[in-house]
Motif scaffolding. Structure first.
Motif: not given
Ligand SMILES: NC(=O)c1ccc[n+]([C@@H]2O[C@H](COP(=O)([O-])OP(=O)(O)OC[C@H]3O[C@@H](n4cnc5c(N)ncnc54)[C@H](O)[C@@H]3O)[C@@H](O)[C@H]2O)c1
Length: 327
Positions: A63-64, A67, A71, A110-111, A113-116, A164, A168
């Motif tokens: 995950r890190s 992400e 990012d 998940a990433a 979604k988080k980062f649109n 997803y 979402y």
């Protein structure tokens, strides 16, 4: 667009990156790949200095690391090829397939979604439908009925990806293609395995009676279809991608034997793979009608060129053979 291509050092991913960079010079491609036994940066040697291309080594289930890429590169779209892809290996070690093909997809979604991100394309397979009966073609709405741990993890990831979209509203599309062939395919898969065995004076091992049949799609045609889905595919939709060029394993091997001028006695029939599906056959009217895609490469032409590519690229495949033998 900043496009994250995961698994871009593998067979289809590397062909897809080449395809994208030729098609649209406004795109920037970030290739994120764990470099498993199947990942090979030599597949991308010719573009490593291209300013529109960048490689980052990492695992999609981390995950890190994932992400940090979303990012750091301001990712707008994801095309996920990263997977354990060989059915035989999934029978020996299903856990590796659950890790990359399901858990990894969960981390990527998940990433996204988080980062649109604007678009997520999940690369799936016709194997999720299981074996077809003669003359039966599965459309995108057919039930999922996978037979191997490989196809079961791919089917599971498809359902997660679609959730997803539903839950979402993430702009997810899925491609399910037929068997690909072409340059840069790891030499454990049927066509490069048989060609490299043929060139090394080894026997050509065919599972069971060799009557299992697959639909063979040239990787360039698949890349064009995936690019169409990336740019114009509808959210929440699955697109089958077929060539309707059905060949039994016997027909494939006989073609290779002819082109390499080998004696038939090199064929060796070996014990069948467990749960080996008899036939994969899908209906791809949707992508043809909606996105105007058609396969362009006729099987005999594509196959002759592909065999010639492996004959000419011994320096590419020879270092990979140790991995095939060690599995
Ligand atoms: N080859 C086919 O005929 C075919 C047909 C239909 C669908 N597919 C699908 O297309 C995709 C690509 O297939 P391929 O034949 O190019 O596979 P491949 O095995 O040649 O390449 C897979 C790539 O993914 C990378 N990878 C594996 N696990 C990873 C992880 N956890 N994190 C990051 N990278 C990882 C590997 O290093 C490799 O570069 C797969 O999802 C497969 O299910 C393949």
């Amino acid at each position: 667009m900043n496009i994250l291509v995961t698994g871009g050092a593998g067979f289809i991913g590397a062909n897809f990156i080449h395809y994208l960079l030729k098609q649209d010079r406004s795109d920037h491609v970030i290739n994120f790949d764990a470099l498993t036994y199947a990942g090979n940066l030599n597949n991308l040697d010719d573009i490593k200095a291209d300013p529109h291309y960048q490689f980052v080594e990492g695992d999609i289930a981390d995950r890190s690391a994932v992400e940090a890429v979303f990012d750091g590169f301001n990712i707008n779209a994801v095309v996920n090829f990263a997977a354990e892809s060989h059915v035989d290996r999934s029978i020996l070690n299903p856990a590796a397939f659950i890790h990359s093909n399901f858990d990894g997809v969960g981390v990527l979604l998940a990433a996204a979604k988080k980062f649109n991100v604007d678009k997520f394309v999940q690369i799936s397979t016709d194997e999720v439908y299981g074996s077809s009966l003669p003359h039966q073609q599965f459309s995108e709405s057919a039930p999922l009925n996978p037979s191997s741990p490989y196809s079961a993890t791919k089917a599971s990831a498809d359902l997660l990806a679609l959730s997803y979209f539903k839950t979402y509203n993430l702009n997810v599309s899925i491609t399910r293609s037929a068997n690909n062939y072409g340059p840069y395919q790891f030499p454990e898969k049927l066509i490069p395995l048989m060609v490299t065995h043929g060139l090394q004076e080894e026997s050509l091992p065919i599972y069971g009676n060799g009557q299992n049949s697959r639909d063979w799609l040239h990787v360039q045609d698949n890349c064009a279809a995936i690019a169409a889905v990336l740019k114009r595919g509808r959210a929440g939709e699955v697109y089958n991608i077929a060539a309707h060029q059905y060949k039994t394993n016997n027909e494939i091997v006989e073609g290779i034997i002819r082109q390499l001028q080998l004696p038939e006695s090199r064929i060796e029939y070996v014990r069948d793979r467990p749960a080996n599906d008899q036939l994969y056959s899908i209906n791809d009217d949707k992508i043809r009608n909606e996105l105007g895609w058609r396969p362009r490469i006729e099987f005999d032409v594509g196959m002759n060129e592909t065999i010639a590519w492996y004959v000419d690229h011994e320096t590419w495949w020879r270092p990979l053979l140790r991995q095939v033998k060690n599995r």
